[in-house]
Write a protein that holds these residues in place. Structure first.
Motif, mmCIF file in Angstrom:
data_model
loop_
_atom_site.group_PDB
_atom_site.id
_atom_site.type_symbol
_atom_site.label_atom_id
_atom_site.label_comp_id
_atom_site.label_asym_id
_atom_site.label_seq_id
_atom_site.Cartn_x
_atom_site.Cartn_y
_atom_site.Cartn_z
ATOM 1 N N ASN A 35 -36.604 -80.832 -1.115
ATOM 2 C CA ASN A 35 -35.611 -81.897 -1.034
ATOM 3 C C ASN A 35 -36.182 -83.231 -0.566
ATOM 4 N N SER A 36 -35.413 -84.282 -0.858
ATOM 5 C CA SER A 36 -35.790 -85.637 -0.459
ATOM 6 C C SER A 36 -35.737 -85.779 1.058
ATOM 7 N N GLU A 37 -36.426 -86.788 1.565
ATOM 8 C CA GLU A 37 -36.442 -87.024 3.007
ATOM 9 C C GLU A 37 -35.035 -87.315 3.535
ATOM 10 N N GLY A 38 -34.225 -88.007 2.721
ATOM 11 C CA GLY A 38 -32.872 -88.337 3.151
ATOM 12 C C GLY A 38 -32.033 -87.100 3.391
ATOM 13 N N LEU A 39 -32.121 -86.138 2.483
ATOM 14 C CA LEU A 39 -31.355 -84.904 2.612
ATOM 15 C C LEU A 39 -31.881 -84.053 3.765
ATOM 16 N N ILE A 40 -33.189 -84.012 3.895
ATOM 17 C CA ILE A 40 -33.804 -83.252 4.993
ATOM 18 C C ILE A 40 -33.396 -83.842 6.339
ATOM 19 N N ALA A 41 -33.474 -85.173 6.457
ATOM 20 C CA ALA A 41 -33.159 -85.839 7.721
ATOM 21 C C ALA A 41 -31.697 -85.680 8.108
ATOM 22 N N SER A 42 -30.840 -85.512 7.116
ATOM 23 C CA SER A 42 -29.405 -85.347 7.387
ATOM 24 C C SER A 42 -29.058 -83.919 7.779
ATOM 25 N N THR A 43 -29.933 -82.980 7.455
ATOM 26 C CA THR A 43 -29.606 -81.565 7.627
ATOM 27 C C THR A 43 -30.341 -80.894 8.789
ATOM 28 N N ILE A 44 -31.665 -80.967 8.777
ATOM 29 C CA ILE A 44 -32.468 -80.151 9.703
ATOM 30 C C ILE A 44 -32.229 -80.504 11.175
ATOM 31 N N ALA A 46 -29.693 -81.883 12.610
ATOM 32 C CA ALA A 46 -28.314 -81.542 12.973
ATOM 33 C C ALA A 46 -28.166 -80.036 13.171
ATOM 34 N N PHE A 47 -28.816 -79.256 12.313
ATOM 35 C CA PHE A 47 -28.772 -77.795 12.448
ATOM 36 C C PHE A 47 -29.465 -77.359 13.734
ATOM 37 N N GLU A 48 -30.630 -77.940 14.010
ATOM 38 C CA GLU A 48 -31.380 -77.586 15.218
ATOM 39 C C GLU A 48 -30.564 -77.873 16.481
ATOM 40 N N GLU A 49 -29.913 -79.023 16.486
ATOM 41 C CA GLU A 49 -29.135 -79.410 17.657
ATOM 42 C C GLU A 49 -27.906 -78.521 17.839
ATOM 43 N N LYS A 50 -27.235 -78.218 16.741
ATOM 44 C CA LYS A 50 -25.994 -77.447 16.827
ATOM 45 C C LYS A 50 -26.235 -76.024 17.328
ATOM 46 N N TYR A 51 -27.327 -75.403 16.856
ATOM 47 C CA TYR A 51 -27.546 -73.988 17.159
ATOM 48 C C TYR A 51 -28.726 -73.732 18.098
ATOM 49 N N ASP A 52 -29.382 -74.791 18.537
ATOM 50 C CA ASP A 52 -30.558 -74.645 19.405
ATOM 51 C C ASP A 52 -31.592 -73.722 18.764
ATOM 52 N N PHE A 270 -23.997 -73.483 7.404
ATOM 53 C CA PHE A 270 -24.021 -74.868 7.876
ATOM 54 C C PHE A 270 -24.045 -75.868 6.734
ATOM 55 N N ILE A 271 -24.850 -75.610 5.690
ATOM 56 C CA ILE A 271 -25.007 -76.612 4.628
ATOM 57 C C ILE A 271 -23.766 -76.744 3.751
#
Length: 337
Positions: A35-44, A46-52, A270-271
């Motif tokens: 995936n593009s950097e924009g999609l990665i930056a919007s997803t990864i 946020a997922f890390e923060e939400k679920y630790d 999540f996605i």
């Protein structure tokens, strides 16, 4: 002493086993993604923060990652494949674990997980991009308008034989103008490429760039970069063909034998959650798959677009013959000049 050592060894092995499997305490996830950097930056993040959960991200091209997954099939390194053409997933079903997210019912029906293992999460549509400064009084509302003689040599497209976005346009117009097996539609393809006049762009990015830069009046491209151009202030218009626009889903799936299985399921959930789908619609140029989701002002609501659904299985099975038919038509046009 032997009994003590044996007990310690057994305990160590049990602990090691717990550490290598997803027993509920795992705090890691390995993700492969093209995936593009924009999609990665919007997803990864946020997922890390939400679920630790710490995500180990490996980025490469879709083909390279699928080759890697095949070579690792007996001992998978990654837990999730995040991105890639839907058709590529269907050709590699043996690599993936069955899983359907509880969020699946919130997805637009045509793009729900119906395979039991592929989860679509964003869509990309075949569109026309028009340069507002060059179009003049010409009307371009769909594919039929591209046959206007005044557009000869002014239509940008890549080669459907080598470009995935150009091939998507070919299958879109075949479906929209009559159907894949309608011989009359190939007459339209011949007329269109006669009007294109042999001017094939070297790649998909050169199509929308040539229109934005004022070199071509109209281009056959895809929605994602076109919306990005609008967001950056380009004086262009995105046209969704009135005959019908196909939106193709990007896929994600859990890799068979994933070592962090529970976390992989969390990621899939999540996605396609309302939370992240709203982010996709408002902060990226990727179109969400949820029925009710926020989108930016530069992204036309799906309700205002005449959408048609591609028969993905049919296209996959007949791709080679479609490409050969196009190549024969193109060669005939060029030889008759």
């Amino acid at each position: 002493m032997k009994k003590v050592l044996a007990a310690l060894f057994t305990a160590t092995m049990i602990l090691a086993g717990c550490g290598s499997s997803d027993g509920g305490d795992s705090k890691s996830l390995v993700v492969y993604s093209p995936n593009s950097e924009g999609l990665i930056a919007s997803t990864i993040p946020a997922f890390e923060e939400k679920y630790d959960i710490k995500v180990d991200l490996i980025q490469a091209g879709t083909g390279e990652l699928f080759t890697k997954m095949n070579s690792e099939a007996n001992n998978p390194v990654a837990d999730v494949m995040f991105g890639g053409a839907y058709s590529t997933f269907t050709q590699n079903e043996n690599l993936f674990e069955p899983y359907t997210s509880p969020n699946n019912d919130m997805v637009i029906e045509d793009y729900q997980n119906k395979t039991g293992y592929i989860t679509p999460y964003v869509l990309d549509g075949s569109v026309l991009i028009v340069n507002n400064n060059l179009i003049g009084d010409l009307e371009i509302n769909g594919y039929a308008d591209l046959l206007n003689p005044e557009l000869k040599g002014k239509i940008a497209t890549a080669d459907p034989a080598s470009s995935s976005s150009a091939f998507a346009q070919l299958t879109n117009m075949l479906l929209a103008m009559g159907g894949y097996e309608d011989e009359g539609v190939w007459d339209y393809v011949k007329e269109l490429f006669t009007n294109i006049d042999g001017k094939l762009a070297s790649g998909s990015s050169n199509v929308y760039k040539s229109v934005s830069d004022g070199e071509m009046v109209v281009g056959l491209t895809y929605e994602d970069p076109s919306v990005a151009l609008l967001n950056n202030g380009a004086d262009v218009t995105i046209v969704y063909p009135e005959e019908g626009t196909v939106f193709l889903p990007a896929g994600s799936a859990i890799i068979k034998g994933a070592k962090n299985m529970d976390n992989a399921k969390l990621f899939i959930d999540f996605i396609i959650s309302q939370e992240i789908q709203n982010v996709y619609g408002t902060q990226t140029t990727n179109r969400p798959v949820l029925k009710d989701v926020e989108t930016s002002d530069t992204m036309t609501p799906m309700s205002e677009i005449n959408t048609i659904t591609e028969d993905i299985d049919y296209v996959r099975e007949h791709k080679d013959e479609m490409v050969e038919k196009y190549k024969t038509i193109f060669a005939e046009i060029e030889s008759n000049k």
